[in-house]
Design an enzyme around this catalytic site. Structure first.
Site, PDB file in Angstrom:
ATOM      1  N   ASP A  79       1.090  -1.118  -0.042  1.00  0.00           N
ATOM      2  CA  ASP A  79       0.218  -0.320  -0.516  1.00  0.00           C
ATOM      3  C   ASP A  79       0.925   1.011   0.242  1.00  0.00           C
ATOM      4  OD1 ASP A  79      -2.419   1.966  -0.076  1.00  0.00           O
ATOM      5  OD2 ASP A  79      -1.905   1.950   2.463  1.00  0.00           O
ATOM      6  N   ASP A  81       0.132   5.423   0.817  1.00  0.00           N
ATOM      7  CA  ASP A  81      -0.507   5.940   1.797  1.00  0.00           C
ATOM      8  C   ASP A  81      -0.816   5.361   3.396  1.00  0.00           C
ATOM      9  OD1 ASP A  81      -1.251   8.693   0.173  1.00  0.00           O
ATOM     10  OD2 ASP A  81      -2.457   7.266  -0.661  1.00  0.00           O
TER      11      ASP A  81
END
Length: 259
Positions: A79, A81
């Site tokens: 991922d 953010d």
């Protein structure tokens, strides 16, 4: 008499100017000290956030190398953010925990969203460069983010630094919407779920694949954060197993958060 008066006036003027000079000098000295202290603190935070930390990568034995050669190279889904980076933008929106305004970003992105220019101030999680260097040797890396492609692609380019490690990328349009939130279908990334791991700060993103997940706590600002370093031993071990789900389920990693 006249000379005496001039002498007295000069002496009085000198007595009046002396404390004014001292006061002005002290104010200038205080301003200079405040600036130096601000500059020092800001740069110390920057150094702390991106200091080089050694994590000893031991050479593997011939037996371990033979074992690796008998296994398919596994896929690590990352991922963006609050897992690898944190960013803020200049167009308003929801307030979230963030770095202090006087902390300089690692890089600034200028993108156009719906015909409006938006500037993103991106801060890299401590040790992310070292982390990516290590895991890119162990895994095939895939970025899967719920962010828009125009932003996510630009972030990946800056993190990758032309190494070619983050070439496989999936964005918001590749996510599924479930009860108002974005979820990530790992079978869309790789058809062999025994060989795929996802590192993500949001449990909702991988709720359909909890046995493939290595959770990590969200990062916003802490310059002393070491979560990416802490997860390396687990990722090192997982590349040697047949089915990552057996190991992750056995250790109940899906109920942990790497601190």
């Amino acid at each position: 008499m006249h000379a005496t008066n001039l002498s007295e006036n000069s002496h009085q003027s000198s007595n009046w100017l002396e404390p004014m000079f001292i006061k002005t000098f002290c104010n200038i000295l205080s301003a200079v000290w405040s600036f130096l202290l601000y500059f020092f603190r800001k740069n110390v935070r920057k150094v702390i956030a991106h200091q080089t930390v050694r994590y000893e990568i031991m050479p593997i034995t011939p037996i371990s190398r033979l074992r690796l050669n008998q296994l398919k190279k596994k896929v690590l889904v990352l991922d963006l953010d609050e897992t690898l980076i944190h960013s803020r933008h200049d167009s308003g929106g929801l307030l979230r925990p963030s770095v202090k305004p006087d902390t300089p970003p690692d890089f600034v992105l200028k993108v156009v969203i719906d015909r409006h220019p938006v500037k993103f101030f991106v801060h890299k999680r401590p040790h992310v460069d070292f982390f990516l260097n290590v895991v890119s040797d162990w895994y095939e890396l895939v970025v899967f983010t719920a962010s828009m492609e125009i932003y996510g692609s630009a972030v990946c380019d800056r993190l990758d630094k032309n190494r070619g490690a983050l070439t496989r990328r999936y964005y918001r349009q590749h996510c599924k919407v479930d009860t108002g939130s974005f979820t990530k279908d790992l079978s869309f990334v790789h058809n062999d779920l025994s060989s795929i791991i996802i590192l993500d700060n949001s449990p909702g993103a991988y709720k359909g694949f909890p046995e493939n997940a290595v959770p990590i706590k969200s990062w916003f600002a802490d310059p002393f954060d070491t979560a990416l370093l802490n997860v390396l031993p687990m990722l090192d071990a997982l590349r040697f197993c047949n089915d990552v789900r057996n190991i992750l389920h056995r250790n109940k990693v899906q109920h942990m958060q790497w601190q």
